[in-house]
Design an enzyme around this catalytic site. Sequence first.
Site, PDB file in Angstrom:
ATOM      1  CE  LYS A 119      -3.328  -1.137  -0.657  1.00  0.00           C
ATOM      2  NZ  LYS A 119      -3.587  -1.800  -1.969  1.00  0.00           N
ATOM      3  CB  THR A 167      -0.226  -0.147  -8.401  1.00  0.00           C
ATOM      4  OG1 THR A 167      -0.455  -1.190  -7.451  1.00  0.00           O
ATOM      5  CG2 THR A 167      -0.880  -0.494  -9.709  1.00  0.00           C
ATOM      6  CG  HIS A 178       4.599  -6.312  -1.230  1.00  0.00           C
ATOM      7  ND1 HIS A 178       4.776  -5.009  -1.629  1.00  0.00           N
ATOM      8  CD2 HIS A 178       3.486  -6.749  -1.865  1.00  0.00           C
ATOM      9  CE1 HIS A 178       3.791  -4.699  -2.486  1.00  0.00           C
ATOM     10  NE2 HIS A 178       3.017  -5.724  -2.642  1.00  0.00           N
ATOM     11  CB  SER A 202      -4.122   2.277   1.828  1.00  0.00           C
ATOM     12  OG  SER A 202      -4.142   1.751   0.539  1.00  0.00           O
ATOM     13  CE1 TYR A 243       0.471   6.856  -2.920  1.00  0.00           C
ATOM     14  CE2 TYR A 243       0.123   8.826  -1.598  1.00  0.00           C
ATOM     15  CZ  TYR A 243      -0.360   7.880  -2.472  1.00  0.00           C
ATOM     16  OH  TYR A 243      -1.670   7.934  -2.887  1.00  0.00           O
ATOM     17  CG  PHE A 301      -5.634   8.676  -8.113  1.00  0.00           C
ATOM     18  CD1 PHE A 301      -5.199   7.519  -7.479  1.00  0.00           C
ATOM     19  CD2 PHE A 301      -6.972   9.017  -8.029  1.00  0.00           C
ATOM     20  CE1 PHE A 301      -6.088   6.715  -6.778  1.00  0.00           C
ATOM     21  CE2 PHE A 301      -7.865   8.218  -7.322  1.00  0.00           C
ATOM     22  CZ  PHE A 301      -7.424   7.067  -6.706  1.00  0.00           C
ATOM     23  NE  ARG A 351      -8.433   3.467   0.399  1.00  0.00           N
ATOM     24  CZ  ARG A 351      -8.568   4.523   1.206  1.00  0.00           C
ATOM     25  NH1 ARG A 351      -9.757   4.864   1.628  1.00  0.00           N
ATOM     26  NH2 ARG A 351      -7.511   5.218   1.602  1.00  0.00           N
ATOM     27  CE  LYS A 352     -11.789   8.345   0.798  1.00  0.00           C
ATOM     28  NZ  LYS A 352     -11.928   8.955   2.127  1.00  0.00           N
TER      29      LYS A 352
HETATM   30  P1  A3P Z   1      -5.278   4.453  -1.251  1.00  0.00           P
HETATM   31  O1  A3P Z   1      -5.885   3.162  -0.779  1.00  0.00           O
HETATM   32  O2  A3P Z   1      -4.914   5.359  -0.107  1.00  0.00           O
HETATM   33  O3  A3P Z   1      -6.104   5.152  -2.273  1.00  0.00           O
HETATM   34  P2  A3P Z   1      -0.015  -0.379  -3.632  1.00  0.00           P
HETATM   35  O4  A3P Z   1       0.016  -0.308  -5.106  1.00  0.00           O
HETATM   36  O5  A3P Z   1       1.333  -0.392  -2.977  1.00  0.00           O
HETATM   37  O6  A3P Z   1      -0.897  -1.489  -3.140  1.00  0.00           O
HETATM   38  O7  A3P Z   1      -0.665   0.992  -3.116  1.00  0.00           O
HETATM   39  C1  A3P Z   1      -2.005   1.305  -3.373  1.00  0.00           C
HETATM   40  C2  A3P Z   1      -2.252   2.742  -2.962  1.00  0.00           C
HETATM   41  O8  A3P Z   1      -1.595   3.614  -3.901  1.00  0.00           O
HETATM   42  C3  A3P Z   1      -3.737   3.094  -2.967  1.00  0.00           C
HETATM   43  O9  A3P Z   1      -3.887   4.095  -1.958  1.00  0.00           O
HETATM   44  C4  A3P Z   1      -3.874   3.679  -4.379  1.00  0.00           C
HETATM   45  O10 A3P Z   1      -5.009   4.480  -4.556  1.00  0.00           O
HETATM   46  C5  A3P Z   1      -2.572   4.495  -4.458  1.00  0.00           C
HETATM   47  N1  A3P Z   1      -2.214   4.866  -5.827  1.00  0.00           N
HETATM   48  C6  A3P Z   1      -2.099   4.063  -6.905  1.00  0.00           C
HETATM   49  N2  A3P Z   1      -1.818   4.787  -8.011  1.00  0.00           N
HETATM   50  C7  A3P Z   1      -1.754   6.077  -7.618  1.00  0.00           C
HETATM   51  C8  A3P Z   1      -1.524   7.322  -8.305  1.00  0.00           C
HETATM   52  N3  A3P Z   1      -1.303   7.371  -9.611  1.00  0.00           N
HETATM   53  N4  A3P Z   1      -1.534   8.464  -7.569  1.00  0.00           N
HETATM   54  C9  A3P Z   1      -1.753   8.433  -6.240  1.00  0.00           C
HETATM   55  N5  A3P Z   1      -1.995   7.294  -5.534  1.00  0.00           N
HETATM   56  C10 A3P Z   1      -1.997   6.131  -6.214  1.00  0.00           C
END
Ligand code: A3P
Length: 287
Positions: free
Chosen positions: A42, A46, A103, A133, A188, A224, A250-251
């Site tokens: 999280k 991605t 991870h 998250s 991040y 995003f 998500r957000k």
């Molecule tokens: P949230 O749940 O706070 O929205 P991972 O890929 O390590 O599992 O992380 C997922 C988190 O990264 C999620 O956070 C997701 O929305 C956020 N995320 C993915 N792509 C993003 C982007 N382009 N800009 C900002 N946040 C992003």
Amino acid sequence: MTKYDRIVDGIRYPLAIKDEILEAVKTFEVREDDVWLITYRKSGTTWAQEILIFLSCGCDLAKRDKIDITERISFLDLLKPGMTEFAHVTAAKKPSPRIMETHMQSRHMPREIITKKPKIVYVARNPKDIAVSFYYFHKSNKLIKTFETWDEYFQAFYDGDLVGGSWFDMNLYWWNRRNDDNVLFLKYEDMKEDLGSVIVKISEFIGWPVPEGKLEEVVQHCSFGNMKNNPKINYTESKMIDISISPFMRKGLVGDWKNYFTVSQNEAFDKLYEEKMKGSGLTFRFE
Ligand code: A3P
């Protein structure tokens, strides 16, 4: 051991991360020209992954569209639903330069990550937003358990007793290696603040240039909103995640934790952060 997970060498793992994988990964052959994306869950994996994929194909949209993420990225940890071969087996057959992902905490990652010195991009995110998250990820991910309440979940996160182990352990480990030549330690929150600069940093670190005049396009591609709407990226086609419970994208905010942490949880967590990170110099923007 629960229906979903068990503890191996002090770290909780989903049953889907089989003992066979944990054993094989330790002796996985790392290549010097690999690019490794290492994160606590999280943290923006991605997101960074999409930046790497786009840079690796010269920031060419048509080329990017032809890429299947699961083929381009070797995510070592898991035999995902639908995969017929362990990722470490497939990865060993792939041409260089590979983009590898894990991870895993240091005690379980491939030993050669340290000796072969591949390029390592580590993405860290403030632990309060990770907590939220990850809470939703527990709800939507069919391979890990769902917590009945936020309070119950918060205690497990506080105790470092979730799959993947302690956020503090993993982040301190890589923070302490941030000055190694082959390590790029990113946050991040910095990506949120100025994505273009972070993309340039990654590009220069790896040696995959952003073509002249294309930076804005790369920023736009990795925004995003764009990623959330791209079915190839947003996990809407995933068998592992039920996006009707919570979307993977998500957000994407800094500071959403304020909608979940109670005042006393926040105080307790600040105290824990202070104790665990004392003297490390690792700080985050929390809003
Ligand atoms: P949230 O749940 O706070 O929205 P991972 O890929 O390590 O599992 O992380 C997922 C988190 O990264 C999620 O956070 C997701 O929305 C956020 N995320 C993915 N792509 C993003 C982007 N382009 N800009 C900002 N946040 C992003």
